[in-house]
Scaffold this motif. Structure first.
Motif, mmCIF file in Angstrom:
data_model
loop_
_atom_site.group_PDB
_atom_site.id
_atom_site.type_symbol
_atom_site.label_atom_id
_atom_site.label_comp_id
_atom_site.label_asym_id
_atom_site.label_seq_id
_atom_site.Cartn_x
_atom_site.Cartn_y
_atom_site.Cartn_z
ATOM 1 N N CYS A 140 67.373 86.326 8.698
ATOM 2 C CA CYS A 140 67.003 84.990 8.948
ATOM 3 C C CYS A 140 67.932 84.089 9.338
ATOM 4 N N GLN A 141 69.099 84.201 8.688
ATOM 5 C CA GLN A 141 70.282 83.475 9.272
ATOM 6 C C GLN A 141 70.662 83.946 10.765
ATOM 7 N N ARG A 151 70.401 75.755 13.427
ATOM 8 C CA ARG A 151 69.455 74.987 13.559
ATOM 9 C C ARG A 151 69.010 74.178 12.629
ATOM 10 N N LEU A 152 68.989 74.799 11.400
ATOM 11 C CA LEU A 152 68.640 74.188 10.099
ATOM 12 C C LEU A 152 69.698 73.105 9.730
ATOM 13 N N ALA A 153 70.867 73.626 10.045
ATOM 14 C CA ALA A 153 71.904 72.465 9.689
ATOM 15 C C ALA A 153 71.886 71.189 10.453
ATOM 16 N N TRP A 192 74.286 84.859 -5.738
ATOM 17 C CA TRP A 192 74.418 85.993 -5.124
ATOM 18 C C TRP A 192 73.441 87.024 -5.582
ATOM 19 N N GLY A 193 72.821 87.991 -4.765
ATOM 20 C CA GLY A 193 72.007 88.897 -5.183
ATOM 21 C C GLY A 193 70.620 88.459 -4.826
ATOM 22 N N ASN A 194 69.405 89.176 -5.012
ATOM 23 C CA ASN A 194 68.251 88.768 -4.814
ATOM 24 C C ASN A 194 66.951 89.328 -5.648
ATOM 25 N N CYS A 195 65.800 88.916 -5.726
ATOM 26 C CA CYS A 195 64.926 89.691 -6.398
ATOM 27 C C CYS A 195 63.675 89.935 -5.515
ATOM 28 N N VAL A 206 70.026 85.296 1.180
ATOM 29 C CA VAL A 206 69.806 84.411 0.134
ATOM 30 C C VAL A 206 71.239 83.370 0.238
ATOM 31 N N PRO A 207 72.318 83.674 0.278
ATOM 32 C CA PRO A 207 73.482 82.747 0.371
ATOM 33 C C PRO A 207 73.107 81.840 1.298
ATOM 34 N N TYR A 208 72.702 82.027 2.289
ATOM 35 C CA TYR A 208 72.461 81.309 3.687
ATOM 36 C C TYR A 208 71.234 80.245 3.224
ATOM 37 N N LEU A 209 70.423 80.672 2.744
ATOM 38 C CA LEU A 209 68.973 79.761 2.561
ATOM 39 C C LEU A 209 69.653 79.011 1.207
#
Length: 284
Positions: A140-141, A151-153, A192-195, A206-209
């Motif tokens: 995604c990033q 582009r999101l920023a 950090w991490g994800n599920c 995850v960190p980017y979003l």
């Protein structure tokens, strides 16, 4: 006898209607915003059909705490900054322009807005699809920075910030004496991490979003300060993202365990946020 007559006089004074109750600390309270302001418990909705406005949202919990003389909740799911001044067609009804509830002697306003201007469902949709192809990477990033520009920023700074700023300036003009409270968005993701698949994003994204939502939250609070509003930083409260267990999390995952929509606050969150707002009002 003189003492008895004095006591009786005091009792008579306290029985008069004008002395029965102290004046309310808050006069007219108007709640504005999008689904993060509107939802809480979808089994207890009221108001415009399709707005998903809950009696257990932040505003209702706050009103129960403050006991305002008047309480008007205009919040509505899918609302954008434009819907502050333009009616919003939803489901079987139309939610009036939210600023219609503002009058010059409005005493308190709460506001959460901006996420739908970024169109988060459409924005995050590609991220979920790309996560399937590269679950441990950051597809995604890479997608949103492929041309060397985030582009999101860029959209947050050059599209969303001016819209939020304009909303707050007009709000201040319409309710010049009100205490305005801007409530930013709770963090949906951990640092950090994800599920995965409860939060259907690749581990590296995850960190980017999270940072992207954090930028939106920062803009909300920065623009609040420019108009002298109170900012309540819900994003800055850790440990309540959708990857946390039931009871600890404030934001529900793809399959909610609470009666709210995916990626939105549950009633545990809305009650806690209302307490944060009440505390902020007490200290300002």
């Amino acid at each position: 006898m003189r003492k008895l007559s004095t006591v009786l006089a005091l009792l008579a004074m306290t029985a008069l209607p004008g002395h029965a109750h102290a004046a309310p600390a808050v006069g007219r309270y108007v709640a504005l915003g999008d689904s993060y302001a509107a939802v809480g418990d979808l089994l207890d909705q009221y108001g415009t059909p399709g707005c998903f406005r809950s009696r257990k949202n932040v505003a209702n919990f706050l009103a129960a705490e403050l006991h305002p003389a008047e309480f008007v909740d205009m919040s509505c799911g899918d609302a954008t900054t434009a819907n502050m001044t333009v009616p919003q067609a939803v489901g079987l009804g139309v939610n009036p322009a939210q600023f219609d509830a503002l009058i010059p002697d409005t005493d308190l306003v709460t506001l959460s807005i901006g996420g739908n201007d970024l169109n988060l469902p459409a924005t995050l949709g590609p991220c979920g699809v790309l996560a399937v192809t590269d679950p441990d990477g950051n597809p995604c990033q890479r997608f949103y920075t492929a041309d060397g520009v985030d582009r999101l920023a860029d959209r947050l700074e050059n599209e969303i910030r001016p819209r939020i700023a304009a909303v707050l300036r007009e709000l201040r003009d319409r309710a010049p004496h009100a205490r305005i409270v801007v409530i930013d968005y709770a963090s949906p993701l951990p640092e950090w991490g994800n599920c995965y698949p409860a939060a259907p994003f690749a581990r590296g994204d995850v960190p980017y979003l999270r940072a992207t939502v954090g930028r939106l939250a920062a803009i909300q609070l920065e623009e609040a300060r420019r108009v002298g509003a109170i900012g309540v930083d819900v994003f800055g409260v850790p440990g309540h993202d959708m990857c946390q267990p039931v009871g600890a999390r404030w934001i529900e995952p793809l399959v909610p365990a609470a009666a709210t929509t995916p990626f939105h606050p549950n009633s545990t969150a809305t009650a806690a946020i209302a307490r944060m707002v009440a505390a902020a009002l007490d200290s300002n």
